[in-house]
Design a protein around this motif. Structure first.
Motif, PDB file in Angstrom:
ATOM      1  N   VAL A 235      46.007  32.820  43.957  1.00 54.45           N
ATOM      2  CA  VAL A 235      45.193  33.613  43.074  1.00 54.45           C
ATOM      3  C   VAL A 235      45.847  35.074  42.814  1.00 54.45           C
ATOM      4  N   VAL A 236      46.861  35.484  43.431  1.00 57.14           N
ATOM      5  CA  VAL A 236      47.283  36.831  43.429  1.00 57.14           C
ATOM      6  C   VAL A 236      48.823  36.713  42.711  1.00 57.14           C
ATOM      7  N   TRP A 237      49.105  37.719  41.624  1.00 54.78           N
ATOM      8  CA  TRP A 237      50.438  37.636  41.196  1.00 54.78           C
ATOM      9  C   TRP A 237      51.019  39.046  40.981  1.00 54.78           C
ATOM     10  N   HIS A 238      51.768  39.503  41.594  1.00 58.76           N
ATOM     11  CA  HIS A 238      52.521  40.722  41.583  1.00 58.76           C
ATOM     12  C   HIS A 238      51.355  41.776  41.939  1.00 58.76           C
ATOM     13  N   GLY A 239      50.575  41.547  42.940  1.00 59.15           N
ATOM     14  CA  GLY A 239      49.499  42.518  43.411  1.00 59.15           C
ATOM     15  C   GLY A 239      48.273  42.431  42.602  1.00 59.15           C
ATOM     16  N   ARG A 240      48.092  41.653  41.451  1.00 59.14           N
ATOM     17  CA  ARG A 240      46.694  41.618  40.722  1.00 59.14           C
ATOM     18  C   ARG A 240      46.245  40.139  40.918  1.00 59.14           C
ATOM     19  N   LEU A 241      44.963  40.161  40.961  1.00 63.52           N
ATOM     20  CA  LEU A 241      44.095  38.971  40.793  1.00 63.52           C
ATOM     21  C   LEU A 241      44.174  38.225  39.595  1.00 63.52           C
ATOM     22  N   VAL A 242      44.816  36.770  39.531  1.00 63.42           N
ATOM     23  CA  VAL A 242      44.812  36.118  38.293  1.00 63.42           C
ATOM     24  C   VAL A 242      43.428  35.522  37.741  1.00 63.42           C
ATOM     25  N   PRO A 243      42.702  35.044  38.579  1.00 61.17           N
ATOM     26  CA  PRO A 243      41.269  34.860  38.066  1.00 61.17           C
ATOM     27  C   PRO A 243      40.366  35.833  37.811  1.00 61.17           C
ATOM     28  N   THR A 244      39.623  35.701  36.713  1.00 63.81           N
ATOM     29  CA  THR A 244      38.306  36.699  36.607  1.00 63.81           C
ATOM     30  C   THR A 244      37.339  35.962  37.590  1.00 63.81           C
ATOM     31  N   ALA A 245      37.126  34.881  37.723  1.00 64.44           N
ATOM     32  CA  ALA A 245      36.074  34.182  38.563  1.00 64.44           C
ATOM     33  C   ALA A 245      36.630  32.958  39.367  1.00 64.44           C
ATOM     34  N   LEU A 246      36.314  32.922  40.469  1.00 68.22           N
ATOM     35  CA  LEU A 246      36.836  31.626  41.425  1.00 68.22           C
ATOM     36  C   LEU A 246      35.447  30.948  41.547  1.00 68.22           C
TER      37      LEU A 246
END
Length: 451
Positions: A176-187
């Protein structure tokens, strides 16, 4: 640095941490420059072109991209499509990204009648909603992402990388995380237990987690009262017992013991009064080919077991089954809903989340023994079966039973920024299957197609 670069139960750790993709900002800057120069449709302004294609009949739709990493993920997302299909404000397209098990994924989309957008184009475009059941490559896409689980119960543990601990498949930061940011808006999660697992493995994702229930759970539950109709549609005669053998994929699966299990079914089960069907995770066919799976299975079973093609819906078979012989896959876990006694032929405890309902099933269901007659073991499983024990396991698949369609539609439309249609969702019932057996025929039919 944490990477979203593959599925724990889809590719090995080395592939997942290969770091082949660009960082998101660099990728987006390059894509923005490309869109400003030409746009995805050859126009001067990519965003305007997306909304005003001169050949389109509906020109101002919200653009939805469904990411089908593999056939399994496409099947998992199938319960979402009716929630959007009747809304002329929404235009749904599909894409198949690079993935170790994407064989058959494009054919799955084509069977739906969907448009397969090339991955190279999908990563250049901007969407109003992206839907996926996996995680690989999603950091490259542009648009708010809603990610669903691709199985039941979050049973499997991720392979451990060098110096790394093990996380629960789908719920660790690598998903769910890429380069310190959450990729999904909602899980989207099926059960409150999944939220608790997320808190252990990736607490930074808790603000985007939403428990919506499980679409497969709801479809199976709705079909169970009509079990006899599904059995008749399959070609089962009154009084015949269906033994469903189901295998996940990978080194700890029942499939690795196929040459021990299937010959016993062929030799020990009476030809009259029993039918046997084998359901194999489509990843096995994607890796080895549908022909290889069918050849291995029919040869070891000497033609006594009907082999399901990877594209066929497994849920009617589960509804109709009298016994389930399985492993640590999702289908075996869904079997706890049905009332069918379960025998476990394989269970890799070290690779299973010990807090999962799958681990509880492994502590409850009897294990298949190589040294006792098979019919006696089926009888033992039936005698020892306690419905309340299995119902308690099934209750851990979804903590919002019957509510998936309402809760999932609400989430999707909130992300789209649209008001929901002014009626309750009306998902289609689980369709009746095509016959597997002809009346009076002792042999199963060949599976339809190659998957």
């Amino acid at each position: 640095m944490t990477l979203v670069h593959g599925e724990v139960d889809e590719v090995n750790h080395g592939e997942r941490c290969g770091a082949q993709q660009q960082p998101p900002q660099e990728h987006h800057d390059r894509a923005d420059a490309h869109d400003r120069a030409e746009g995805p449709d050859g126009a001067a302004d990519g965003g305007a072109a997306r909304r005003t294609r001169p050949w389109a009949t509906l020109t101002d739709c919200k653009e939805v991209l469904v990411v089908v990493h593999s056939m399994v993920y496409g099947q998992r997302l199938h319960d979402i499509y009716p929630l959007l299909a009747a809304d002329l404000r929404v235009h749904v397209q599909f894409t198949v990204p690079p993935h170790a098990f994407n064989g058959g994924a494009a054919a799955h989309v084509r069977r739906l009648g969907g448009t397969v957008l090339p991955w190279a184009e999908a990563v250049r475009r901007e969407f109003d909603l992206v839907l996926a059941a996996g995680s690989q490559g999603l950091e490259q896409l542009r648009g708010p992402l809603v990610r669903l689980p691709h199985g039941a119960g979050h049973i499997k543990l991720a392979p451990a990388g060098p110096g790394a601990g093990r996380t629960v498949a789908g719920l660790g930061p690598e998903y769910v995380v890429w380069h310190g940011r959450l990729v999904p808006t909602a899980l989207a999660l099926a059960h409150e237990d999944d939220r608790a697992e997320l808190a252990r493995g990736c607490p930074e994702a808790l603000p985007i987690a939403e428990v919506v229930g499980d679409g497969c759970y709801d479809r199976i539950a709705a079909a169970l009262p009509d079990r006899e109709r599904y059995r008749a549609a399959l070609g089962l005669r009154p009084g015949e017992r269906l033994v469903l053998v189901c295998s996940t994929w990978g080194s700890g699966s029942l499939f690795t013991r196929l040459d021990a299990v299937l010959p016993r079914l062929a030799a020990e089960l009476p030809r009259h009064g029993y039918r046997t069907a084998l359901l194999v995770h489509p990843n096995v066919a994607a890796a080895h080919s549908p022909w290889a799976v069918r050849s291995w299975a029919t040869a070891t079973a000497r033609g006594a077991v009907t082999v399901l093609a990877p594209e066929e819906d497994w849920r009617p078979l589960l509804v109709a089954a009298d016994f389930v012989i399985g492993d640590h896959g999702s289908v075996t876990l869904y079997g706890t809903m049905t009332g069918a006694p379960i025998l476990l032929a394989e269970y890799p405890h070290r690779d299973v989340n010990p807090r999962s309902p799958g681990a509880l099933l492994a502590r409850t269901a009897p294990a298949l023994s190589p040294s006792h007659p098979l019919t006696a073991q089926l009888g033992y499983a039936a005698e020892q079966y306690r419905r309340e024990e299995y119902a308690a396991i099934a209750a851990r698949i979804s903590s919002r039973p019957g509510a998936f369609d309402r809760r999932m539609r609400r989430l999707l439309y909130r992300v789209l920024g649209l008001g929901e249609p002014a009626h309750l969702p009306e998902p289609p019932a689980l369709p009746l299957p095509a016959p597997l057996w002809a009346a009076g025929d002792g042999a199963g039919r060949a599976p339809r197609g190659d998957g």
